[in-house]
Scaffold this motif. Structure first.
Motif, short mmCIF file in Angstrom:
data_model
loop_
_atom_site.label_atom_id
_atom_site.label_comp_id
_atom_site.label_asym_id
_atom_site.label_seq_id
_atom_site.Cartn_x
_atom_site.Cartn_y
_atom_site.Cartn_z
N LEU A 97 70.78 7.00 60.78
CA LEU A 97 70.85 6.58 59.38
C LEU A 97 70.77 5.06 59.23
CD1 LEU A 97 73.66 8.87 57.90
CD2 LEU A 97 71.19 9.18 57.75
N VAL A 98 71.15 4.35 60.27
CA VAL A 98 71.17 2.88 60.17
C VAL A 98 69.75 2.32 60.05
CG1 VAL A 98 71.13 2.23 62.62
CG2 VAL A 98 72.48 0.90 61.01
N PRO A 142 62.34 9.51 57.07
CA PRO A 142 62.15 8.06 57.01
C PRO A 142 61.53 7.68 55.66
CG PRO A 142 60.55 9.07 58.50
CD PRO A 142 61.54 10.13 58.13
N PHE A 143 61.69 6.46 55.25
CA PHE A 143 61.09 5.91 54.03
C PHE A 143 61.62 6.54 52.74
CE2 PHE A 143 57.49 6.14 57.22
CZ PHE A 143 57.71 4.88 57.76
N ARG A 180 70.64 4.08 54.76
CA ARG A 180 71.35 5.36 54.56
C ARG A 180 72.74 5.31 55.17
NH1 ARG A 180 69.28 8.29 50.78
NH2 ARG A 180 67.03 8.15 50.78
N MET A 181 72.89 4.55 56.25
CA MET A 181 74.20 4.46 56.91
C MET A 181 75.21 3.76 56.00
SD MET A 181 76.13 4.79 59.69
CE MET A 181 75.18 4.88 61.22
N THR A 213 63.47 7.55 62.45
CA THR A 213 63.82 6.34 61.70
C THR A 213 62.52 5.75 61.13
OG1 THR A 213 63.52 4.93 63.62
CG2 THR A 213 65.74 5.83 63.26
N ASP A 214 62.67 4.84 60.18
CA ASP A 214 61.47 4.19 59.62
C ASP A 214 60.63 3.54 60.74
OD1 ASP A 214 62.92 4.75 57.31
OD2 ASP A 214 62.66 2.76 56.43
N ARG A 215 61.32 2.81 61.60
CA ARG A 215 60.62 2.07 62.65
C ARG A 215 59.88 2.99 63.60
NH1 ARG A 215 64.38 -2.44 65.39
NH2 ARG A 215 65.51 -0.57 66.03
N PHE A 216 60.55 4.05 64.03
CA PHE A 216 59.92 4.96 64.98
C PHE A 216 58.70 5.63 64.34
CE2 PHE A 216 59.62 9.10 67.27
CZ PHE A 216 59.31 8.58 68.53
N ALA A 217 58.83 5.99 63.07
CA ALA A 217 57.69 6.61 62.37
C ALA A 217 56.51 5.64 62.32
CB ALA A 217 58.10 7.04 60.96
N SER A 218 56.76 4.38 62.02
CA SER A 218 55.68 3.40 61.95
C SER A 218 55.03 3.22 63.32
CB SER A 218 56.21 2.04 61.48
OG SER A 218 56.73 2.16 60.18
#
Ligand code: MG
Length: 399
Positions: free
Chosen positions: A49-50, A105-106, A67-68, A380-385
């Motif tokens: 969530l962070v 994510p996002f 989200r965290m 997470t957002d980063r991993f998805a990107s």
């Protein structure tokens, strides 16, 4: 720890829990709801969530809510109210910390994209293969439940976290009738039933729902101003905001100086939060006095009891509308939303065609599309990107 003797008769008492799906021995020093809270804090989904977006994408700044931090703020507000109303603080904390575990994510952009992807590939309802396609579309509340019921793999005897009924009931805040029927087929009389027979959840669950709303309205004002997308001047059009701004300035005139704008904003938000918290306590006490529920069962059969006063609900409505128009639909936010949706769509297509690109436990699942959705939703957002760049060679969002 909530002293059990201090709980009201209408609170959820841990000794009277409807139990876990897989029976376990009681812990020697913790109640079942404390144990649920602890399992949630130690889960993988909670740590993720962070790095998940609340409104502003993670790369847009370090100080925006994620989200965290949102979940922690919801837990703080809900616990304050729970203690005053003699509700179960441990249960409230468990629900608040897990209520957003199913978010993609996002933020909502990711959820909408995933829902559209699934709608395009899954057979229409009624022709679903019950073995493999139990759910219709993508709903983040249902996904939160799936995370704690199925998708966390960390305990030897069962999938998921094996949480108590009352915690799971609180996590499933909303559910479509179609998905509630699927839940009911798997778990008759379980957490899906109330969406079919239109009964209420526990007061602890009702409370987390309102605390969520109080938290995001306040923190989106803060983040919105921090981002520069909305201004203090614009907020002065909102009566509720203006009332607390004038009150603050009357008490602390030096905050009118331009260098003190940030401190002024914090003071207004603090008062906004307090006013709503005390309003919920008072309005809920009045509703409890009228209804006199003597047990959780009575609460479930009653009308919703945790509530704002009519005056606060109508005073807060323009603030919500303002945030919708000026922040959530701001061109700068919606431009990011468009890119985020493209990332999710293209990830969905890539993994659907090449499931071996997912982690092995997802690649091996027979329910291909749901496995892809679960895999993407957990990112997470980063991993998805980063995954999007790895699979397509295109950078849509900063890595
Ligand atoms: Mg939330």
């Amino acid at each position: 720890m909530t002293l059990i003797s201090a709980l009201a008769p209408y609170a959820c008492h841990p000794g009277e829990s409807r139990g876990r799906r897989y029976p376990e021995q009681a812990a020697p020093t913790r109640t079942d709801f404390q144990r649920d809270r602890d399992r949630i804090v130690h889960s993988t989904a909670f740590r993720r969530l962070v790095y998940k977006t609340q409104v502003f994408l993670n790369h847009e700044g370090d100080l925006f809510r994620t989200r965290m931090t949102h979940s922690l703020e919801v837990a703080q507000l809900a616990r304050s109210i729970a203690r005053a109303l003699r509700l179960n603080e441990d249960l409230v904390e468990a629900i608040a910390l897990s209520h957003d575990l199913g978010h993609t994510p996002f933020g909502h952009a990711g959820q909408d994209a995933l829902n559209a992807c699934l709608a395009a590939v899954l057979p229409v309802q009624g022709k679903r293969d019950p073995e493999h396609e139990d759910w219709l579309g993508f709903e983040h509340n249902l996904q939160s439940l799936r995370v704690v019921d199925e998708l966390e793999h960390r305990y030897a005897p069962f999938d998921g976290l094996n949480l108590c009924f009352e915690t799971r009931e609180g996590i499933l805040k909303h559910c479509s009738a179609a998905n509630a029927r699927s839940l009911e087929a798997i778990e008759p009389g379980g957490v899906g039933l109330r969406f079919l027979n239109r009964t209420q959840p526990s007061l602890e669950a009702q409370l987390c729902n309102l605390a969520d709303e109080i938290a995001y309205n306040a923190h989106d004002v803060d983040d919105g101003v921090r981002s520069g997308l909305i201004s203090l001047e614009q907020l002065q059009e909102i009566d509720l905001f203006e009332r607390f701004r004038l009150q603050t300035l009357a008490e602390h005139p030096h905050l009118a100086r331009p260098t003190h704008q940030r401190r002024l904003l914090y003071e207004v938000i603090r008062r906004l939060l307090s006013a709503q918290v005390y309003d919920v306590m008072e309005a809920t006490r009045a509703a409890l006095d009228r209804c006199q529920p003597d047990s959780v069962q009575a609460v479930r059969q009653a009308v919703p009891l945790v509530c704002f006063s009519e005056a606060m609900r109508s005073a807060a409505a323009p603030l919500k509308q303002f945030l919708m128009q000026r922040l959530y639909r701001h061109p700068q936010v919606t431009q990011m939303t468009g890119l985020a949706q493209q990332v999710v769509r293209e990830l969905f297509d890539a993994y659907s065609q090449q499931p071996q690109e997912m982690r092995a436990s997802f690649a091996a699942r027979p329910d291909r599309h749901r496995a892809v959705a679960d895999y993407i939703a957990g990112m997470t957002d980063r991993f998805a990107s980063k995954e999007h760049f790895r699979l397509t060679g295109v950078t849509l969002l900063p890595l």
